[in-house]
Write an enzyme that holds these catalytic residues in place. Structure first.
Site, PDB file in Angstrom:
ATOM      1  N   PHE B 217      10.959  -0.610   8.406  1.00 45.75           N
ATOM      2  CA  PHE B 217      11.922   0.193   7.703  1.00 45.75           C
ATOM      3  C   PHE B 217      12.248   0.077   6.267  1.00 45.75           C
ATOM      4  O   PHE B 217      12.406  -1.203   5.935  1.00 45.75           O
ATOM      5  CB  PHE B 217      13.332  -0.184   8.718  1.00 45.75           C
ATOM      6  CG  PHE B 217      14.165   0.776   8.449  1.00 45.75           C
ATOM      7  CD1 PHE B 217      14.751   2.088   8.941  1.00 45.75           C
ATOM      8  CD2 PHE B 217      14.981   0.519   7.038  1.00 45.75           C
ATOM      9  CE1 PHE B 217      15.562   2.803   8.443  1.00 45.75           C
ATOM     10  CE2 PHE B 217      16.341   1.211   7.006  1.00 45.75           C
ATOM     11  CZ  PHE B 217      16.406   2.346   7.521  1.00 45.75           C
ATOM     12  N   ASP B 326      10.022  -5.851   0.440  1.00 46.24           N
ATOM     13  CA  ASP B 326      11.104  -5.293   0.615  1.00 46.24           C
ATOM     14  C   ASP B 326      12.177  -6.398   1.327  1.00 46.24           C
ATOM     15  O   ASP B 326      11.817  -6.447   2.467  1.00 46.24           O
ATOM     16  CB  ASP B 326      11.171  -4.080   1.288  1.00 46.24           C
ATOM     17  CG  ASP B 326      12.450  -3.361   1.863  1.00 46.24           C
ATOM     18  OD1 ASP B 326      13.471  -4.027   1.700  1.00 46.24           O
ATOM     19  OD2 ASP B 326      12.387  -2.109   2.286  1.00 46.24           O
ATOM     20  N   LYS B 357      21.979  -4.731   0.302  1.00 42.14           N
ATOM     21  CA  LYS B 357      22.835  -5.552   1.549  1.00 42.14           C
ATOM     22  C   LYS B 357      23.824  -6.640   0.893  1.00 42.14           C
ATOM     23  O   LYS B 357      24.790  -6.632   0.240  1.00 42.14           O
ATOM     24  CB  LYS B 357      22.099  -5.763   2.658  1.00 42.14           C
ATOM     25  CG  LYS B 357      21.446  -4.400   3.222  1.00 42.14           C
ATOM     26  CD  LYS B 357      20.788  -4.908   4.813  1.00 42.14           C
ATOM     27  CE  LYS B 357      20.252  -3.542   5.346  1.00 42.14           C
ATOM     28  NZ  LYS B 357      21.166  -3.188   6.579  1.00 42.14           N
ATOM     29  N   THR B 381      22.368   8.460 -12.913  1.00 44.04           N
ATOM     30  CA  THR B 381      23.732   8.461 -13.772  1.00 44.04           C
ATOM     31  C   THR B 381      24.117   6.959 -13.636  1.00 44.04           C
ATOM     32  O   THR B 381      24.544   6.280 -14.785  1.00 44.04           O
ATOM     33  CB  THR B 381      24.555   9.122 -13.086  1.00 44.04           C
ATOM     34  OG1 THR B 381      24.063  10.805 -13.164  1.00 44.04           O
ATOM     35  CG2 THR B 381      26.096   9.138 -13.763  1.00 44.04           C
TER      36      THR B 381
END
Lengths: 500, 500
Positions: B217, B326, B357, B381
């Site tokens: 994931f 990751d 997280k 941005t």
């Protein structure tokens, strides 16, 4: 210093700064309303070239950590106020770029500072929830009070997200899910779909596409980037999808002088849209949705007529594609209406409207049928940030209380008229002045001159940004008043005089 | 109420709540350290079934705005404290899911509340900058103080982003840009590349791929989703890329009893990785990067040995692919080391490490050569949110001050031993207890039983989450102490007894 800032601002005690003496000043304002003056500075005040020595030193430091090629200068946000951005060298600039159009009501607005000091807001900042599973008690109320109070016509549903790219990515997913459910007649997915999707293959991961326009900017994550076509620097070296790209009308300005030519140009683009939809269906990659900005911003402030958008909306209906209006840059009041698509005067302007920037939270509105049929299909850990909703509530209050939509229309008119005026005066440099509200732009004769004008304007205290190949875009906050327009136009005029 | 919360917490005044009486209690703790008890509650306290009537009412309200299929219940974040999440019906639960593993030091930690009340922090919250062009003065210092103070071995560069998906999307882009520059010998892009990229075509948008693993994931935006293979619900109906997917080792637990079998299984997976790299090169879609979680979380808490990761790292080197670890769910201390990859004991563990997280801000670390060669290639941005960096600074202070890494190791040992114990006691229900630090999981005999256990545990005051097909994952905050473990194990035991 910060606490004194807060005291000053909440107490609205008068603060006077040296008035900027503008050489050759021609635009003269009535006195600024007192409340505004009390809150912010009286004008730009430049002490060094920009970036100044302290900014250069910090850029060097940051250069050990990140690519700093895009850094303009470092800011003193504590001392910035209203329309004025203060840098770390003590330069104070009138900000007409507003953090890439993402500051709605200026810096350190007292109403926003108050949000921070309200004890009942503390836990919202400190405990960021997983909104999709464990929302806070006030979440439905806050959504009603904020995003739903300004919902586009025909939309009562909204999904918050953390940023503009995430908003568009998830909007595209909602479109794909809706489209496939329609194709399946809302029956459950087949075993083959369930299996193939896990390994990225059709039919589970279907060959569907989103139609976008040349010059568009919808973000930089891989899904969004497949619909972004404004600059090479965004796209080069990143794998993409073979999705259809239609021409965006290239209009001649002022619009009212070129009605016939522009109508022809728009008709040509619409015809191409239909051709592409047919072609991609034949290719086996049906167009599930059409995504478009009401004004292409990053791509050069390209406008199209209300009639163009109406016809495009009809094409989307005719071919069963969702119509997604990306208001990330245009939304939040800057065009003189809260949403730019309101200028089209339609009851049913879109199926999905995405937003971010001035709304402070990202997200998208959608029609009920575009809501994913099951939980966890549109989902991530945070799904936005409720602390941004707190600020948004205050921003909307301020917009209403200070009648900022009227201000935008007033300032926008002054700005555009000023640009027309300058364009007449400097025909060798300026062309194609255009705008809605304060969302204005003008073209410069070439890229180098554009960049030189931007630098010189900054050194004189007006912070502006470019867009497209050789345009300057004006993106002030909603608190940009007519007298700010005059300060800006005077600086702009002085800089243009240097280039004549 | 909030201001009294703040007063209570900052003053550390003692608050006593009814002690939970646990039927059949067998795990007995030494008294909790005083400071912790003073700050938080003494135990769970349940008043209604969950969701209670108020939660149900609010879910109905929110249902008019959004899909609410994933809503567990509504929370009273103001009254939540430490390891205890309080809901709107007054139920107080020991939280071992922590907002999908994103709350680092519990709810309303006094140190975080203090950040909010420090006047010098105000403007950071109120004026969100466009970090890539106009950073605040303290930005380099804050990065050094926070993210760089815990940088993975060999990495001195970090790019902040708003969320986990954006972090991975941009990490992938950095990989693609690096890979293509390498292929071009760092010479400028050709005219053909510049033109073709604007319309999504090769060679400008090259046919490159990221190799991922089954069960992985990495997020839900379109680029990330092409590397996510944990559940159908994430993937179905969304177009994807034809990128290679390798098997992730399916180990037998406890690891020390199945050394030989597990080594064989890992060798099989590594062989497949190399095969896929070769195959995809032959297909004309070279693997630019390999992305992997140190522990597959959402996919079912699947572990692999340090040796597996070392060999995978070598394969990435051998084939010239970037190695992207990751750590969005594993990072931030929960595995007993700040980064899970530290368990591998490597000086050069990765080229890119992404996070979000528990770090409160998203982003990724990278080696110098993975830095995009030009400005605006990795850009958006906001590029993160400096107000999250303020909280992160405090989180890191608290981790050091309260020796939370030691706590995690102590609690993790107690938790895993407790799970081994329960597994022996309920062999028909439980299997494959596994974990590192408090990042633990256990398998349940089937999906229905798993869900029933989750619901019953919640009704008894322990909030847990599932992962994979039939696992329960334990994701407490770093302030989860040994006595919290005992409360949890007692509840878990009671619930299991009901299922025997």
């Amino acid at each position: 210093m910060a606490s004194s800032l807060l005291r000053r601002q909440l107490g609205l005690s008068v603060q006077r700064n040296l008035r900027l003496s503008i050489p050759g000043c021609r635009y003269v304002s009535k006195a600024a309303p007192r409340a505004q003056q009390e809150f912010e500075y009286d004008g730009p005040c430049m002490k060094t070239q920009v970036p100044g020595p302290r900014s250069q030193e910090l850029t060097k430091q940051l250069g050990d950590i990140q690519n700093v090629g895009a850094i303009n200068f470092f800011c003193n946000y504590e001392d910035s106020r209203g329309n004025y951005l203060v840098d770390v060298d003590g330069n104070r600039m009138l900000d007409i770029y507003t953090q890439i159009s993402s500051i709605p009501i200026g810096y350190n607005h007292p109403a926003l500072l108050k949000v921070m000091t309200d004890p009942s807001n503390l836990s919202t900042f400190v405990n960021r929830p997983a909104l999709g599973i464990l929302p806070p008690e006030n979440f439905p109320d806050k959504l009603n009070e904020t995003l739903l109070s300004v919902a586009p016509s025909g939309m009562s549903r909204v999904q918050t997200m953390a940023c503009g790219s995430c908003s568009n990515e998830n909007a595209y997913k909602a479109i794909f899910i809706w489209y496939r459910n329609k194709e399946r007649g809302n029956s459950p997915a087949s075993e083959e779909e369930l299996t193939s999707c896990m390994v990225n293959q059709a039919p589970g991961c279907p060959d569907l596409s989103i139609l976008s326009f040349m010059g568009a900017f919808h973000g930089r994550t891989l899904g969004c980037l497949a619909t972004t076509h404004s600059k090479v620097i965004h796209k080069l070296d990143v794998p993409s999808f073979d999705w259809p790209i239609a021409p965006f009308p290239r209009l001649q300005y002022p619009l009212e002088e070129f009605t016939r030519e522009n109508a022809q140009e728009e008709a040509r683009c619409l015809e191409e849209v239909e051709d592409l939809i047919v072609k991609w269906r034949q290719k086996g990659m049906p167009v599930a949705g059409i995504v478009i900005e009401p004004i292409q911003a990053e791509g050069g402030d390209n406008h199209a007529s209300a009639d163009f958008f109406k016809q495009l909306r009809n094409i989307s209906r005719k071919h069963g594609c969702a119509f997604h209006v990306d208001e990330v840059q245009t939304g939040g009041g800057t065009t003189g209406k809260f949403w730019a698509h309101q200028h089209w005067g339609m009851d049913d302007p879109a199926d999905i409207v995405s937003f971010s920037k001035k709304l402070l939270t990202g997200g998208y509105y959608h029609k009920l049928e575009l809501q994913a049929d099951k939980a966890y299909r549109i989902f991530n850990t945070w799904m936005g940030d409720p602390s941004k909703n707190l600020f948004l509530a205050e921003v909307l209050n301020v917009i209403r209380r200070e009648s900022l939509m009227e201000e935008v229309n007033r300032s926008g008119k002054a700005l555009l008229n000023g640009l027309y005026d300058l364009q007449t005066r400097y025909p060798g440099i300026l062309s194609r002045a255009r705008g809605q509200g304060t969302f204005c732009a003008i073209d410069i004769c070439d890229d180098d001159t554009r960049n030189s004008i931007l630098t010189k304007a900054r050194d004189k205290g007006a912070l502006l940004g470019g867009c497209g190949d050789r345009s300057i875009r004006f993106r002030p906050a909603l608190v940009f008043k007519e007298y700010h327009v005059h300060i800006l136009l005077n600086i702009f005029n002085d800089v243009l005089a240097m280039h004549k």
